[in-house]
Design a protein around this motif. Structure first.
Motif, PDB file in Angstrom:
ATOM      1  N   LYS A  93       6.227  18.055  -0.650  1.00 20.65           N
ATOM      2  CA  LYS A  93       5.264  17.215   0.054  1.00 20.65           C
ATOM      3  C   LYS A  93       5.857  16.814   1.413  1.00 20.65           C
ATOM      4  CE  LYS A  93       3.131  15.292  -4.103  1.00 20.65           C
ATOM      5  NZ  LYS A  93       3.527  16.366  -5.022  1.00 20.65           N
ATOM      6  N   ARG A 102       0.826  -1.214   0.000  1.00 15.98           N
ATOM      7  CA  ARG A 102       0.000   0.000   0.000  1.00 15.98           C
ATOM      8  C   ARG A 102       0.860   1.264   0.000  1.00 15.98           C
ATOM      9  NH1 ARG A 102      -3.311  -3.405   3.284  1.00 15.98           N
ATOM     10  NH2 ARG A 102      -2.145  -2.825   5.148  1.00 15.98           N
ATOM     11  N   LEU A 103       1.994   1.189   0.726  1.00 18.32           N
ATOM     12  CA  LEU A 103       2.886   2.351   0.782  1.00 18.32           C
ATOM     13  C   LEU A 103       3.449   2.653  -0.610  1.00 18.32           C
ATOM     14  CD1 LEU A 103       4.269   4.302   2.884  1.00 18.32           C
ATOM     15  CD2 LEU A 103       6.201   2.763   2.796  1.00 18.32           C
ATOM     16  N   VAL A 115       9.489   3.867   5.433  1.00 18.20           N
ATOM     17  CA  VAL A 115       9.044   5.193   4.969  1.00 18.20           C
ATOM     18  C   VAL A 115      10.257   6.093   4.734  1.00 18.20           C
ATOM     19  CG1 VAL A 115       7.741   7.261   5.591  1.00 18.20           C
ATOM     20  CG2 VAL A 115       6.811   5.024   6.130  1.00 18.20           C
ATOM     21  N   ASP A 163      11.770  16.597  -3.451  1.00 18.94           N
ATOM     22  CA  ASP A 163      10.380  17.034  -3.574  1.00 18.94           C
ATOM     23  C   ASP A 163       9.515  16.617  -2.380  1.00 18.94           C
ATOM     24  OD1 ASP A 163       8.427  18.377  -5.209  1.00 18.94           O
ATOM     25  OD2 ASP A 163       7.457  16.421  -5.404  1.00 18.94           O
ATOM     26  N   PHE A 164      10.054  15.780  -1.507  1.00 12.65           N
ATOM     27  CA  PHE A 164       9.259  15.362  -0.342  1.00 12.65           C
ATOM     28  C   PHE A 164      10.155  15.144   0.862  1.00 12.65           C
ATOM     29  CE2 PHE A 164      10.642  11.428  -2.248  1.00 12.65           C
ATOM     30  CZ  PHE A 164      10.856  10.570  -1.188  1.00 12.65           C
ATOM     31  N   PHE A 220       0.739  15.108   4.181  1.00  8.38           N
ATOM     32  CA  PHE A 220       0.232  13.734   4.151  1.00  8.38           C
ATOM     33  C   PHE A 220       0.502  13.045   5.496  1.00  8.38           C
ATOM     34  CE2 PHE A 220       1.291  14.932  -0.151  1.00  8.38           C
ATOM     35  CZ  PHE A 220       0.289  14.389  -0.930  1.00  8.38           C
ATOM     36  N   LEU A 267      11.068   4.993   0.774  1.00 13.06           N
ATOM     37  CA  LEU A 267      10.462   5.923  -0.186  1.00 13.06           C
ATOM     38  C   LEU A 267      11.523   6.681  -0.973  1.00 13.06           C
ATOM     39  CD1 LEU A 267       7.330   7.389   1.655  1.00 13.06           C
ATOM     40  CD2 LEU A 267       7.481   5.454   0.106  1.00 13.06           C
ATOM     41  N   ILE A 295       5.397  14.223   4.559  1.00  8.62           N
ATOM     42  CA  ILE A 295       4.711  12.999   4.990  1.00  8.62           C
ATOM     43  C   ILE A 295       5.019  12.769   6.470  1.00  8.62           C
ATOM     44  CG2 ILE A 295       4.394  10.519   4.577  1.00  8.62           C
ATOM     45  CD1 ILE A 295       5.595  11.029   1.732  1.00  8.62           C
ATOM     46  N   MET A 335       0.909   9.275  -5.780  1.00 10.03           N
ATOM     47  CA  MET A 335       1.124  10.692  -5.468  1.00 10.03           C
ATOM     48  C   MET A 335       1.856  11.402  -6.600  1.00 10.03           C
ATOM     49  SD  MET A 335       2.361  10.670  -1.499  1.00 10.03           S
ATOM     50  CE  MET A 335       3.509  12.008  -1.625  1.00 10.03           C
ATOM     51  N   TYR A 336       2.728  10.652  -7.265  1.00 12.28           N
ATOM     52  CA  TYR A 336       3.524  11.229  -8.357  1.00 12.28           C
ATOM     53  C   TYR A 336       3.019  10.782  -9.728  1.00 12.28           C
ATOM     54  CZ  TYR A 336       6.649  13.201  -4.961  1.00 12.28           C
ATOM     55  OH  TYR A 336       7.159  13.957  -3.929  1.00 12.28           O
ATOM     56  N   SER A 367       0.546   3.874  -2.970  1.00 13.31           N
ATOM     57  CA  SER A 367       0.042   5.226  -2.719  1.00 13.31           C
ATOM     58  C   SER A 367       1.120   6.276  -2.975  1.00 13.31           C
ATOM     59  CB  SER A 367      -0.532   5.357  -1.308  1.00 13.31           C
ATOM     60  OG  SER A 367       0.403   4.956  -0.348  1.00 13.31           O
ATOM     61  N   PHE A 368       2.379   5.925  -2.691  1.00  9.82           N
ATOM     62  CA  PHE A 368       3.459   6.887  -2.953  1.00  9.82           C
ATOM     63  C   PHE A 368       3.600   7.132  -4.459  1.00  9.82           C
ATOM     64  CE2 PHE A 368       7.965   7.828  -3.832  1.00  9.82           C
ATOM     65  CZ  PHE A 368       8.088   9.008  -3.120  1.00  9.82           C
ATOM     66  N   GLY A 428       0.651   5.478   8.367  1.00  8.43           N
ATOM     67  CA  GLY A 428       0.982   4.578   9.480  1.00  8.43           C
ATOM     68  C   GLY A 428       1.898   3.483   8.963  1.00  8.43           C
ATOM     69  N   ARG A 457      -0.975   3.131   3.714  1.00  9.75           N
ATOM     70  CA  ARG A 457      -1.579   4.003   2.696  1.00  9.75           C
ATOM     71  C   ARG A 457      -1.334   5.476   3.077  1.00  9.75           C
ATOM     72  NH1 ARG A 457      -6.481   1.412   1.528  1.00  9.75           N
ATOM     73  NH2 ARG A 457      -5.282   0.252   0.008  1.00  9.75           N
ATOM     74  N   ILE A 458      -0.844   6.235   2.127  1.00  8.92           N
ATOM     75  CA  ILE A 458      -0.542   7.647   2.390  1.00  8.92           C
ATOM     76  C   ILE A 458      -1.800   8.470   2.115  1.00  8.92           C
ATOM     77  CG2 ILE A 458       0.957   9.585   1.773  1.00  8.92           C
ATOM     78  CD1 ILE A 458       3.016   7.516   0.780  1.00  8.92           C
TER      79      ILE A 458
END
Lengths: 154, 154
Positions: free
Chosen positions: B2, A78-79, B77, B94-95, B66, B81, B4, A86-87, A82-83, B69, B52-53
């Motif tokens: 962004k 899911r991470l 994360v 960018d984040f 954002f 990411l 998070i 976002m892009y 969803s990440f 969890g 999920r973000i």
């Protein structure tokens, strides 16, 4: 397309499939030699240290990555989804491959032996297990490369 | 840019931090229980939402805020990411990811566990709200640092 093999296991068995997919390891279903098993050991160690590795480019031009984190598969999936959303990365542009219950009984036993200091027993058990798993991983890598297998079951 | 905010369940401290960032909560004084209960996502996320973000809003400087969890795996994360962004040619500048767990109190943990894990919302929610109110200064301190960092960017 980018293909990400994700594992959260102590012995990231699925990442063997990723390495086969990217031709880092041979797609050979015969019994493995000791040197090849050593190569898998070293690869596992590297994967755990780096967490995220570019394994190579497959025959179809897909970029193959391995990802290893000690978190739940569903959470990681899911991470990532969803990440990337976002892009504005479309789901068609990547495949996230996971497999639950990667470790079989021998690997779990090997891990336990390693923890209590029986390193030689651990190595023997893991070698034996890798020998058994390898043909299955070759088949999985072939299915993934052909786009027939998503591997996602979370 | 962004931002998070991440914490264990993505439903208490990260929501507090994001809400503080978006000025949904008062900056100078502690919020009350009613304010917390009115926040989107506060003590509402479920297990299937982990990883999920979620987008909470855009701050006055145009930064998107954002929350997520990630259970007890902050690396997925913080590091995962960034690695993923590099693989997909997403600019890592960018984040930013912000771990809010250092400001979480024991009462928030207990209340959160009762409400989210055990499903005893009637008991857990007041405890976690009380803990959140007491931890609010620590949360705003983290948010302030983030805002300073964002303000210093070109």
């Amino acid at each position: 397309m980018k293909v990400i093999y994700f594992s959260n296991a102590y012995y990231p068995v699925l990442l063997i499939a990723g390495a086969i997919h990217s031709s880092l390891l041979p797609a050979d279903k015969k019994l493995l030699t000791a040197s090849k098993i050593d190569k898998i050991y070293k690869l596992w160690k590297k994967l755990k240290e780096k967490n995220f590795l570019f394994l190579g480019i497959d025959e179809s031009g897909n970029h193959v990555f391995s990802m290893h984190y000690n978190c739940k598969i569903g959470l990681a999936k899911r991470l990532v989804e969803s990440f990337l959303a976002m892009y504005n990365v479309k789901p068609e542009e990547y495949r996230f491959i996971t497999f639950e219950k990667e470790e079989n009984f021998l690997l779990k036993l090997g891990r336990f032996c390693g923890k209590i200091g029986l390193k030689a027993v651990e190595r023997g058990l893991v070698q034996n297990s890798v020998q058994k798993i390898y043909p299955w991983m070759v088949a999985l890598a072939e299915r993934c490369a052909a786009g027939k297998e998503s591997g996602v079951n979370s | 840019m962004k931002v998070i905010y991440h914490c264990y369940g993505g439903t208490h401290s990260s929501v507090l931090a994001a809400a503080s960032h978006l000025n949904l909560l008062p900056a100078g004084k502690k919020p009350d229980r009613k304010m917390l209960k009115c926040l989107p996502f506060f003590d509402k996320q479920l297990k299937k939402d982990l990883g999920r973000i979620f987008f909470l809003g855009r701050d006055d400087q145009g930064h998107d805020i954002f929350i997520v969890g990630r259970l007890d795996c902050p690396e997925v994360v913080e590091k995962g990411l960034h690695d993923l962004a590099k693989a997909f040619s997403i600019p890592v500048e960018d984040f930013i990811t912000v771990n809010v767990m250092p400001c979480v109190s024991s009462s928030m943990k207990v209340g959160g566990f009762l409400s989210r894990a055990m499903g005893i919302v009637g008991l857990g929610r007041p405890i976690v709200a009380w803990g959140g109110i007491n931890a609010y200064r620590r949360v705003t301190a983290i948010v302030q640092k983030v805002k300073e960092k964002l303000g210093a960017l070109p």
